[in-house]
Design a protein around this motif. Structure first.
Motif, PDB file in Angstrom:
ATOM      1  N   LEU A   1      -6.969   0.798  -4.119  1.00 53.45           N
ATOM      2  CA  LEU A   1      -6.996   0.160  -5.433  1.00 53.45           C
ATOM      3  C   LEU A   1      -8.002   0.857  -6.333  1.00 53.45           C
ATOM      4  N   GLY A   2      -9.177   1.168  -5.810  1.00 55.91           N
ATOM      5  CA  GLY A   2     -10.192   1.878  -6.598  1.00 55.91           C
ATOM      6  C   GLY A   2      -9.699   3.245  -7.053  1.00 55.91           C
TER       7      GLY A   2
ATOM      8  N   PRO B   1      -7.766  -7.916   2.060  1.00 52.67           N
ATOM      9  CA  PRO B   1      -8.842  -7.207   1.365  1.00 52.67           C
ATOM     10  C   PRO B   1      -9.582  -6.202   2.258  1.00 52.67           C
ATOM     11  N   SER B   2      -8.839  -5.437   3.025  1.00 51.76           N
ATOM     12  CA  SER B   2      -9.434  -4.440   3.915  1.00 51.76           C
ATOM     13  C   SER B   2     -10.029  -3.290   3.104  1.00 51.76           C
ATOM     14  N   ALA B   3     -10.861  -2.509   3.769  1.00 51.55           N
ATOM     15  CA  ALA B   3     -11.496  -1.370   3.108  1.00 51.55           C
ATOM     16  C   ALA B   3     -10.455  -0.360   2.618  1.00 51.55           C
TER      17      ALA B   3
ATOM     18  N   LYS C   1      -1.810  -6.179  -5.210  1.00 51.52           N
ATOM     19  CA  LYS C   1      -1.118  -7.129  -4.337  1.00 51.52           C
ATOM     20  C   LYS C   1      -1.528  -6.905  -2.883  1.00 51.52           C
ATOM     21  N   ALA C   2      -1.655  -5.651  -2.476  1.00 56.23           N
ATOM     22  CA  ALA C   2      -2.089  -5.339  -1.109  1.00 56.23           C
ATOM     23  C   ALA C   2      -3.473  -5.940  -0.853  1.00 56.23           C
ATOM     24  N   VAL C   3      -4.384  -5.785  -1.802  1.00 62.02           N
ATOM     25  CA  VAL C   3      -5.738  -6.318  -1.649  1.00 62.02           C
ATOM     26  C   VAL C   3      -5.723  -7.844  -1.622  1.00 62.02           C
TER      27      VAL C   3
ATOM     28  N   LEU D   1       0.827  -1.205   0.000  1.00 61.55           N
ATOM     29  CA  LEU D   1       0.000   0.000   0.000  1.00 61.55           C
ATOM     30  C   LEU D   1       0.866   1.261   0.000  1.00 61.55           C
ATOM     31  N   ALA D   2       1.858   1.301   0.883  1.00 67.55           N
ATOM     32  CA  ALA D   2       2.762   2.460   0.950  1.00 67.55           C
ATOM     33  C   ALA D   2       3.540   2.629  -0.349  1.00 67.55           C
TER      34      ALA D   2
END
Length: 142
Positions: free
Chosen positions: A136-137, A128-130, A122-124, A101-102
């Motif tokens: 990602l969105g 799969p947190s909000a 990859k983070a999701v 994410l970072a």
């Protein structure tokens, strides 16, 4: 006394003691780096984080050191070094959704959107947190 007279506990206690010592030294370096980071002395922080990661690689200490080292580089405006540091952290432990994410966030700052989306995906996949799904969105929208 010959080598054959050494007990198993003696043979295995030396590496354990060395590991404990490295853990202690790495923790001290990490703490010194965090103190420098909070004081906004990012160059000193980076030096300490490098030491912590080098002393005890493939540990949670190293993971934390890499994360704060990358944050320090970002604060200094050296996003390229931050990206390389996040990537190095992921080579050591590829299961860090927060680091993906970072990394994605820094890649967005560098306008490297396709790479950012890959990092967010990859983070999701790992978590799969909000927050990860939102990032990602936002990456897809960009």
């Amino acid at each position: 006394m010959s080598i054959f007279d050494v007990s198993a506990s003696t043979l295995f206690s030396a590496p354990l003691a060395q590991t404990a010592r490295l853990d202690t030294l790495a923790t001290r370096a990490l703490n010194s780096g965090l103190e420098a980071y909070v004081a906004k002395n990012y160059e000193e922080a980076i030096s300490n984080f490098k030491r912590a990661a080098g002393l005890y690689p493939k540990s949670d200490i190293a993971n934390n050191a890499f994360e704060y080292m990358a944050r320090s580089y970002t604060q200094l405006g050296d996003r390229s070094a931050a990206i390389k540091t996040y990537q190095q952290s992921l080579r050591q432990d590829p299961n860090q959704s927060g680091i993906y994410l970072a990394l994605g966030n820094v890649l967005v700052m560098e306008d490297r959107l396709d790479e950012a989306v890959t990092a967010y995906e990859k983070a999701v996949s790992l978590d799969p947190s909000a927050v990860n799904r939102y990032s990602l969105g936002q990456g897809y929208l960009s």
